[in-house]
Design a protein around this motif. Structure first.
Motif, short mmCIF file in Angstrom:
data_model
loop_
_atom_site.label_atom_id
_atom_site.label_comp_id
_atom_site.label_asym_id
_atom_site.label_seq_id
_atom_site.Cartn_x
_atom_site.Cartn_y
_atom_site.Cartn_z
N TYR A 148 0.83 -1.21 0.00
CA TYR A 148 0.00 0.00 0.00
C TYR A 148 0.86 1.26 0.00
CZ TYR A 148 -3.45 3.43 1.57
OH TYR A 148 -4.26 4.55 1.67
N GLN A 149 1.86 1.30 0.86
CA GLN A 149 2.70 2.50 0.98
C GLN A 149 3.46 2.80 -0.30
OE1 GLN A 149 5.11 1.60 4.41
NE2 GLN A 149 3.37 1.69 5.81
N HIS A 150 3.93 1.76 -1.00
CA HIS A 150 4.69 1.95 -2.23
C HIS A 150 3.80 1.93 -3.47
CE1 HIS A 150 8.71 1.84 -0.41
NE2 HIS A 150 8.22 0.93 0.42
N LYS A 151 2.49 1.82 -3.25
CA LYS A 151 1.51 1.83 -4.36
C LYS A 151 1.88 0.81 -5.44
CE LYS A 151 0.54 6.74 -3.61
NZ LYS A 151 -0.56 6.46 -2.69
N LEU A 152 2.17 -0.40 -5.00
CA LEU A 152 2.61 -1.43 -5.92
C LEU A 152 1.45 -2.07 -6.68
CD1 LEU A 152 5.27 -3.34 -3.78
CD2 LEU A 152 5.62 -1.39 -5.31
N LYS A 153 1.65 -2.26 -7.97
CA LYS A 153 0.75 -3.13 -8.71
C LYS A 153 1.09 -4.58 -8.31
CE LYS A 153 0.89 -0.03 -12.71
NZ LYS A 153 1.28 0.09 -14.15
N VAL A 154 0.08 -5.42 -8.25
CA VAL A 154 0.29 -6.80 -7.81
C VAL A 154 -0.18 -7.77 -8.89
CG1 VAL A 154 -0.41 -8.58 -6.15
CG2 VAL A 154 0.15 -6.27 -5.34
N THR A 155 0.67 -8.73 -9.18
CA THR A 155 0.29 -9.82 -10.07
C THR A 155 0.42 -11.14 -9.31
OG1 THR A 155 1.03 -8.67 -12.06
CG2 THR A 155 0.83 -11.06 -12.20
N VAL A 156 -0.64 -11.91 -9.29
CA VAL A 156 -0.61 -13.24 -8.67
C VAL A 156 -0.22 -14.23 -9.75
CG1 VAL A 156 -1.95 -15.05 -7.54
CG2 VAL A 156 -2.30 -12.64 -6.92
N ASP A 157 0.91 -14.91 -9.53
CA ASP A 157 1.48 -15.79 -10.54
C ASP A 157 0.83 -17.18 -10.52
OD1 ASP A 157 3.11 -16.86 -12.48
OD2 ASP A 157 4.75 -17.28 -11.10
N LYS A 158 0.92 -17.86 -9.38
CA LYS A 158 0.37 -19.22 -9.28
C LYS A 158 -0.70 -19.33 -8.19
CE LYS A 158 4.58 -21.52 -10.90
NZ LYS A 158 5.37 -20.29 -11.11
N VAL A 159 -0.43 -18.75 -7.03
CA VAL A 159 -1.38 -18.83 -5.93
C VAL A 159 -1.20 -17.64 -4.99
CG1 VAL A 159 0.15 -20.27 -4.51
CG2 VAL A 159 -2.31 -20.31 -4.07
N CYS A 160 -2.30 -17.17 -4.45
CA CYS A 160 -2.28 -16.18 -3.37
C CYS A 160 -3.43 -16.54 -2.45
CB CYS A 160 -2.43 -14.77 -3.91
SG CYS A 160 -2.38 -13.47 -2.63
N ALA A 161 -3.10 -17.11 -1.30
CA ALA A 161 -4.13 -17.61 -0.40
C ALA A 161 -3.82 -17.22 1.03
CB ALA A 161 -4.22 -19.14 -0.50
N SER A 162 -4.83 -17.37 1.89
CA SER A 162 -4.67 -17.13 3.31
C SER A 162 -4.17 -15.71 3.56
CB SER A 162 -3.73 -18.19 3.90
OG SER A 162 -3.72 -18.18 5.29
N SER A 163 -3.04 -15.54 4.24
CA SER A 163 -2.54 -14.20 4.55
C SER A 163 -2.21 -13.39 3.30
CB SER A 163 -1.28 -14.30 5.43
OG SER A 163 -1.61 -14.84 6.69
#
Length: 238
Positions: A82-97
């Motif tokens: 959030y602070q660095h205003k990053l774009k996020v790409t989920v490659d294979k999995v993004c779960a839980s935390s």
């Protein structure tokens, strides 16, 4: 830093148990992109923070592949996104935390084709959807849970995403329909909850081995409003 040992919270770290070894890479050909693969834990997140700070080129994007991990480390990772205003790409999995605190922290999230995105609880889970006798646990563990509760509340206030995203799939009316370890929501519901997610293809639900991992809840605006009202009423009773 304590990991969640209580039975009621084990599911929040369970996805991290079979993760690949941690790696943090900035590709020389794409110096504005940092790649994070593996468990979310305090050491790995500290390395991520240091990697951004030491990069000669401004980091603008994060590519992540993580089944989750320590919740307070996850919140710190989300704060950095959030602070660095990053774009996020989920490659294979993004779960839980990872789902709780990384995809919720970015205003521009892309889920690649066949990548899995899924939630399975948050700090409100035991407080709202399953009573627990905290007195039987060690003081240090109770303190950890209380610290998590405050940190998660502050985090979701900051990123302006409805904290209910972490637990809606556990609410009465939906919980009984669950038949997978993780849950997600249709695009309309995700947007209504404050998330900014684009899927390269339809939401993936099946692992590479053919196992059903994620259940997608398609909620009409009326159903979502009802669930959020019930959620708010439960919060007021705490």
């Amino acid at each position: 830093m304590y990991y969640l040992l209580l039975a009621m919270l084990l599911t929040l770290t369970g996805c991290a148990s079979k993760q690949p070894s941690f790696s943090l890479v900035i590709d020389p050909l794409l110096p504005s992109v940092i790649n994070y693969s593996g468990e979310i834990d305090p050491d790995n997140v500290a390395a991520f923070e240091q990697g951004i700070a030491n990069s000669p080129t401004q980091i603008t994007s994060l590519v992540i592949n993580s089944g989750g991990g320590d919740v307070l480390a996850g919140i710190r990772l989300g704060e950095l996104v959030y602070q660095h205003k990053l774009k996020v790409t989920v490659d294979k999995v993004c779960a839980s935390s990872c789902a709780n605190y990384v995809v919720t922290a970015s205003d521009e999230v892309t889920i690649k084709q066949d990548a899995l995105l899924g939630w399975h609880g948050g700090v409100l889970q035991p407080l709202l959807y399953g009573s627990e006798d905290f007195h039987k646990y060690k003081k240090s563990m109770v303190e950890y849970i209380m610290a998590w509760a405050e940190a998660e509340r502050v985090f979701f206030d900051m990123v302006k995403v409805n904290q209910a995203v972490t637990v809606l799939g556990m609410m009465p009316g939906l919980k009984g329909k669950r038949n997978t370890p993780l849950y997600s929501y249709d695009q309309q519901t995700l947007k209504a909850l404050g998330l900014h997610i684009t899927f390269e293809d339809k939401q993936a639900t099946v692992s590479k081995t053919g196992e059903e991992i994620v259940q997608i809840f398609s909620l009409s605006p009326e159903v979502l409003d009802t669930l959020l009202l019930q959620h708010a009423q439960r919060l007021q009773q705490l």
